[in-house]
Write a protein that holds these residues in place. Sequence first.
Motif, PDB file in Angstrom:
ATOM      1  N   THR A   1     -36.003  67.153  -8.793  1.00  0.00           N
ATOM      2  CA  THR A   1     -35.037  66.058  -8.766  1.00  0.00           C
ATOM      3  C   THR A   1     -33.730  66.531  -9.386  1.00  0.00           C
ATOM      4  OG1 THR A   1     -35.763  65.171 -10.905  1.00  0.00           O
ATOM      5  CG2 THR A   1     -36.815  64.262  -8.924  1.00  0.00           C
ATOM      6  N   GLY A   2     -32.643  65.849  -9.052  1.00  0.00           N
ATOM      7  CA  GLY A   2     -31.362  66.120  -9.690  1.00  0.00           C
ATOM      8  C   GLY A   2     -30.452  67.070  -8.949  1.00  0.00           C
ATOM      9  N   LEU A   3     -30.781  67.468  -7.742  1.00  0.00           N
ATOM     10  CA  LEU A   3     -29.875  68.327  -6.983  1.00  0.00           C
ATOM     11  C   LEU A   3     -28.717  67.461  -6.499  1.00  0.00           C
ATOM     12  CD1 LEU A   3     -32.416  70.397  -4.897  1.00  0.00           C
ATOM     13  CD2 LEU A   3     -30.785  71.315  -6.549  1.00  0.00           C
ATOM     14  N   GLY A   4     -27.617  67.493  -7.231  1.00  0.00           N
ATOM     15  CA  GLY A   4     -26.499  66.639  -6.852  1.00  0.00           C
ATOM     16  C   GLY A   4     -25.269  66.911  -7.685  1.00  0.00           C
ATOM     17  N   CYS A   5     -24.198  66.223  -7.320  1.00  0.00           N
ATOM     18  CA  CYS A   5     -22.948  66.363  -8.060  1.00  0.00           C
ATOM     19  C   CYS A   5     -22.167  65.057  -7.987  1.00  0.00           C
ATOM     20  CB  CYS A   5     -22.115  67.519  -7.511  1.00  0.00           C
ATOM     21  SG  CYS A   5     -21.568  67.297  -5.821  1.00  0.00           S
ATOM     22  N   THR A   6     -21.207  64.930  -8.884  1.00  0.00           N
ATOM     23  CA  THR A   6     -20.314  63.783  -8.923  1.00  0.00           C
ATOM     24  C   THR A   6     -18.887  64.303  -8.919  1.00  0.00           C
ATOM     25  OG1 THR A   6     -21.925  62.524 -10.211  1.00  0.00           O
ATOM     26  CG2 THR A   6     -19.644  61.742 -10.248  1.00  0.00           C
ATOM     27  N   VAL A   7     -18.070  63.739  -8.036  1.00  0.00           N
ATOM     28  CA  VAL A   7     -16.670  64.145  -7.945  1.00  0.00           C
ATOM     29  C   VAL A   7     -15.818  63.044  -8.566  1.00  0.00           C
ATOM     30  CG1 VAL A   7     -14.785  64.795  -6.398  1.00  0.00           C
ATOM     31  CG2 VAL A   7     -17.138  65.410  -5.814  1.00  0.00           C
ATOM     32  N   GLU A   8     -14.957  63.421  -9.509  1.00  0.00           N
ATOM     33  CA  GLU A   8     -14.020  62.473 -10.116  1.00  0.00           C
ATOM     34  C   GLU A   8     -12.712  62.518  -9.333  1.00  0.00           C
ATOM     35  OE1 GLU A   8     -13.460  63.053 -14.325  1.00  0.00           O
ATOM     36  OE2 GLU A   8     -15.567  63.618 -14.567  1.00  0.00           O
ATOM     37  N   TYR A   9     -12.091  61.355  -9.217  1.00  0.00           N
ATOM     38  CA  TYR A   9     -10.829  61.256  -8.484  1.00  0.00           C
ATOM     39  C   TYR A   9      -9.749  60.661  -9.377  1.00  0.00           C
ATOM     40  CZ  TYR A   9     -13.160  62.385  -4.156  1.00  0.00           C
ATOM     41  OH  TYR A   9     -13.856  63.046  -3.171  1.00  0.00           O
ATOM     42  N   GLU A  10      -8.529  61.079  -9.111  1.00  0.00           N
ATOM     43  CA  GLU A  10      -7.359  60.568  -9.813  1.00  0.00           C
ATOM     44  C   GLU A  10      -6.494  59.857  -8.779  1.00  0.00           C
ATOM     45  OE1 GLU A  10      -3.654  62.993 -11.302  1.00  0.00           O
ATOM     46  OE2 GLU A  10      -5.315  63.197 -12.716  1.00  0.00           O
ATOM     47  N   GLU A  11      -5.992  58.689  -9.126  1.00  0.00           N
ATOM     48  CA  GLU A  11      -5.144  57.948  -8.202  1.00  0.00           C
ATOM     49  C   GLU A  11      -3.683  58.294  -8.452  1.00  0.00           C
ATOM     50  OE1 GLU A  11      -5.908  53.765  -8.328  1.00  0.00           O
ATOM     51  OE2 GLU A  11      -7.887  53.996  -7.415  1.00  0.00           O
ATOM     52  N   ARG A  12      -2.954  58.499  -7.363  1.00  0.00           N
ATOM     53  CA  ARG A  12      -1.510  58.782  -7.428  1.00  0.00           C
ATOM     54  C   ARG A  12      -0.793  57.826  -6.491  1.00  0.00           C
ATOM     55  NH1 ARG A  12       0.611  62.868 -10.842  1.00  0.00           N
ATOM     56  NH2 ARG A  12      -1.236  63.918 -11.647  1.00  0.00           N
ATOM     57  N   ARG A  13       0.251  57.217  -7.009  1.00  0.00           N
ATOM     58  CA  ARG A  13       1.062  56.315  -6.191  1.00  0.00           C
ATOM     59  C   ARG A  13       2.355  57.042  -5.840  1.00  0.00           C
ATOM     60  NH1 ARG A  13      -2.253  53.535  -9.158  1.00  0.00           N
ATOM     61  NH2 ARG A  13      -2.930  51.442  -8.651  1.00  0.00           N
ATOM     62  N   GLU A  14       2.700  56.957  -4.571  1.00  0.00           N
ATOM     63  CA  GLU A  14       3.899  57.632  -4.089  1.00  0.00           C
ATOM     64  C   GLU A  14       4.985  56.587  -3.867  1.00  0.00           C
ATOM     65  OE1 GLU A  14       5.215  60.396  -0.298  1.00  0.00           O
ATOM     66  OE2 GLU A  14       3.105  60.168  -0.791  1.00  0.00           O
ATOM     67  N   GLY A  15       6.189  56.880  -4.336  1.00  0.00           N
ATOM     68  CA  GLY A  15       7.303  55.949  -4.160  1.00  0.00           C
ATOM     69  C   GLY A  15       7.586  55.703  -2.690  1.00  0.00           C
ATOM     70  N   GLY A  16       7.759  54.435  -2.325  1.00  0.00           N
ATOM     71  CA  GLY A  16       8.051  54.089  -0.941  1.00  0.00           C
ATOM     72  C   GLY A  16       6.807  53.797  -0.116  1.00  0.00           C
ATOM     73  N   LEU A  17       5.643  54.170  -0.614  1.00  0.00           N
ATOM     74  CA  LEU A  17       4.382  53.868   0.082  1.00  0.00           C
ATOM     75  C   LEU A  17       3.629  52.817  -0.724  1.00  0.00           C
ATOM     76  CD1 LEU A  17       3.101  57.389   1.221  1.00  0.00           C
ATOM     77  CD2 LEU A  17       3.983  55.558   2.655  1.00  0.00           C
ATOM     78  N   ASN A  18       4.064  51.600  -0.626  1.00  0.00           N
ATOM     79  CA  ASN A  18       3.469  50.541  -1.443  1.00  0.00           C
ATOM     80  C   ASN A  18       2.074  50.150  -0.989  1.00  0.00           C
ATOM     81  OD1 ASN A  18       5.764  50.497  -2.976  1.00  0.00           O
ATOM     82  ND2 ASN A  18       6.742  48.894  -1.746  1.00  0.00           N
ATOM     83  N   GLY A  19       1.721  50.442   0.242  1.00  0.00           N
ATOM     84  CA  GLY A  19       0.421  50.043   0.759  1.00  0.00           C
ATOM     85  C   GLY A  19      -0.619  51.147   0.707  1.00  0.00           C
ATOM     86  N   HIS A  20      -0.304  52.248   0.038  1.00  0.00           N
ATOM     87  CA  HIS A  20      -1.234  53.373   0.036  1.00  0.00           C
ATOM     88  C   HIS A  20      -1.291  54.038  -1.345  1.00  0.00           C
ATOM     89  CE1 HIS A  20      -3.552  56.644   1.747  1.00  0.00           C
ATOM     90  NE2 HIS A  20      -2.770  57.492   1.116  1.00  0.00           N
ATOM     91  N   VAL A  21      -2.483  54.347  -1.766  1.00  0.00           N
ATOM     92  CA  VAL A  21      -2.693  55.081  -3.017  1.00  0.00           C
ATOM     93  C   VAL A  21      -3.453  56.356  -2.671  1.00  0.00           C
ATOM     94  CG1 VAL A  21      -3.793  55.052  -5.294  1.00  0.00           C
ATOM     95  CG2 VAL A  21      -2.736  52.976  -4.402  1.00  0.00           C
ATOM     96  N   TRP A  22      -2.920  57.490  -3.081  1.00  0.00           N
ATOM     97  CA  TRP A  22      -3.609  58.767  -2.857  1.00  0.00           C
ATOM     98  C   TRP A  22      -4.726  58.911  -3.876  1.00  0.00           C
ATOM     99  CZ3 TRP A  22      -2.475  61.416   1.383  1.00  0.00           C
ATOM    100  CH2 TRP A  22      -1.235  61.237   1.975  1.00  0.00           C
ATOM    101  N   ARG A  23      -5.914  59.315  -3.419  1.00  0.00           N
ATOM    102  CA  ARG A  23      -7.048  59.572  -4.310  1.00  0.00           C
ATOM    103  C   ARG A  23      -7.334  61.060  -4.218  1.00  0.00           C
ATOM    104  NH1 ARG A  23     -11.928  56.197  -4.173  1.00  0.00           N
ATOM    105  NH2 ARG A  23     -11.842  56.580  -6.391  1.00  0.00           N
ATOM    106  N   LEU A  24      -7.025  61.785  -5.269  1.00  0.00           N
ATOM    107  CA  LEU A  24      -7.143  63.239  -5.273  1.00  0.00           C
ATOM    108  C   LEU A  24      -8.314  63.685  -6.140  1.00  0.00           C
ATOM    109  CD1 LEU A  24      -3.339  63.910  -5.813  1.00  0.00           C
ATOM    110  CD2 LEU A  24      -4.587  63.863  -3.639  1.00  0.00           C
ATOM    111  N   PRO A  25      -9.151  64.588  -5.629  1.00  0.00           N
ATOM    112  CA  PRO A  25     -10.282  65.074  -6.433  1.00  0.00           C
ATOM    113  C   PRO A  25      -9.785  65.889  -7.620  1.00  0.00           C
ATOM    114  CG  PRO A  25     -10.108  66.306  -4.380  1.00  0.00           C
ATOM    115  CD  PRO A  25      -9.088  65.231  -4.320  1.00  0.00           C
ATOM    116  N   THR A  26     -10.417  65.692  -8.781  1.00  0.00           N
ATOM    117  CA  THR A  26      -9.993  66.427  -9.985  1.00  0.00           C
ATOM    118  C   THR A  26     -11.107  67.302 -10.547  1.00  0.00           C
ATOM    119  OG1 THR A  26     -10.567  64.554 -11.398  1.00  0.00           O
ATOM    120  CG2 THR A  26      -8.283  64.700 -10.651  1.00  0.00           C
ATOM    121  N   ARG A  27     -12.266  66.737 -10.789  1.00  0.00           N
ATOM    122  CA  ARG A  27     -13.371  67.494 -11.394  1.00  0.00           C
ATOM    123  C   ARG A  27     -14.661  67.218 -10.648  1.00  0.00           C
ATOM    124  NH1 ARG A  27     -10.743  65.701 -15.975  1.00  0.00           N
ATOM    125  NH2 ARG A  27      -9.900  67.390 -17.232  1.00  0.00           N
TER     126      ARG A  27
END
Length: 141
Positions: free
Chosen positions: A26-52
Amino acid sequence: MEPFATSTLFRVAIGPFALGSFTSCTGLGCTVEYEERREGGLNGHVWRLPTRVSYSNVVLTRPSTRETAAVAQWVSHQVARPLRVTGEIVALRPDRRPLTRWVLDGVAPARWQGPSFSATDSAPAIETLELVHQGFLNLPG
């Protein structure tokens, strides 16, 4: 397409140590953390970028066998001279042919629980090996 196949055993080797077959993995797995970034002028979209990426511990169990001594020897070797090495877990079909495999990077023991024996209990003596690792490696081909 190959029909659905089941695994009955998991063969484990860590570096030069062949630790034998285990009946549970058991335990073969991973977890990906994401960071949210907001871009100016794109009010309807948030970028979710993998970090760790963090990898869960792998827990292997089996009834005590002759190979229990190999696990104890590997753990003792790691206590005396810690060294993270590559490990391999191979899921075996009922006829012992490989079904699939995972290659783990930087494997080290997190915990080993040797078998407990009782003259009043007819259950098999179970050992547990818990491994930490730094991720999965791709196999060539």
